[in-house]
Design a protein around this motif. Sequence first.
Motif, short mmCIF file in Angstrom:
data_model
loop_
_atom_site.label_atom_id
_atom_site.label_comp_id
_atom_site.label_asym_id
_atom_site.label_seq_id
_atom_site.Cartn_x
_atom_site.Cartn_y
_atom_site.Cartn_z
N LEU A 58 0.83 -1.20 0.00
CA LEU A 58 0.00 0.00 0.00
C LEU A 58 0.87 1.26 0.00
O LEU A 58 0.50 2.27 -0.59
CB LEU A 58 -0.94 -0.03 1.20
N GLN A 59 2.04 1.17 0.63
CA GLN A 59 2.96 2.32 0.65
C GLN A 59 3.60 2.55 -0.72
O GLN A 59 4.10 3.64 -1.00
CB GLN A 59 4.05 2.11 1.70
N SER A 60 3.58 1.54 -1.59
CA SER A 60 4.19 1.68 -2.92
C SER A 60 3.34 2.52 -3.86
O SER A 60 3.82 2.93 -4.91
CB SER A 60 4.46 0.30 -3.54
N ILE A 61 2.09 2.78 -3.50
CA ILE A 61 1.22 3.57 -4.37
C ILE A 61 1.60 5.05 -4.25
O ILE A 61 1.60 5.62 -3.17
CB ILE A 61 -0.26 3.37 -4.01
N ASP A 62 1.95 5.65 -5.38
CA ASP A 62 2.37 7.05 -5.42
C ASP A 62 1.14 7.96 -5.41
O ASP A 62 0.37 7.98 -6.37
CB ASP A 62 3.20 7.30 -6.67
N LEU A 63 0.98 8.70 -4.33
CA LEU A 63 -0.15 9.62 -4.21
C LEU A 63 0.26 11.08 -4.46
O LEU A 63 -0.59 11.97 -4.37
CB LEU A 63 -0.78 9.51 -2.82
#
Length: 186
Positions: A58-63
């Motif tokens: 989930l932390q790998s998703i670039d927001l």
Amino acid sequence: GVAVGQAFLPGSEVAYQLSWRNIAKIELALYPVDLTRAVAFTGGTRRGHDEESASQWLQSIDLAHAEKIATWTHDTKDNGEHRPSGAELRVERKLSPGAYVLEARSGSSRAREIVLVSSTSLFLKSAGEEALVWMTDARTSEPVAGADVSVWERSYDGSRWNWRVHRLTTGEDGTVLAKLSPRDND
């Protein structure tokens, strides 16, 4: 911390839980994401490194450039006595079907959770060099044809972890078969 305990049918209230200690206000934001494209796993040269990558997907998703569809603040009324506190809350707006990242922030602390709103269910069964994906309507169990799915596989070649993604579309019966790489470790 932020937690979402389940997936939600379209039109239902979306509940989430916040937990904190010594935090007066928590900033929250909701981002729509395409999970078939947004998740990025990386390989590692140590066995433990890949476990971190897999558990932190989930932390790998670039927001950084993602559109926020909602922002709000929760006043915790924390009195600073270093006691754990929490609350079960609701997202105020109705969400369209899709995947969302709910991010909670306070100072430099951040926590994320996935919010899924869907009328479908996905099942996966893997054995040997194949993975069978089956998508159905969550209410009727009817097959869902033409759905885009991504199946991630990983293997360890003795020196590093390798990731491979299969981008597939379900057939008329709601299923699709992913041919996995032959390997000793997965």
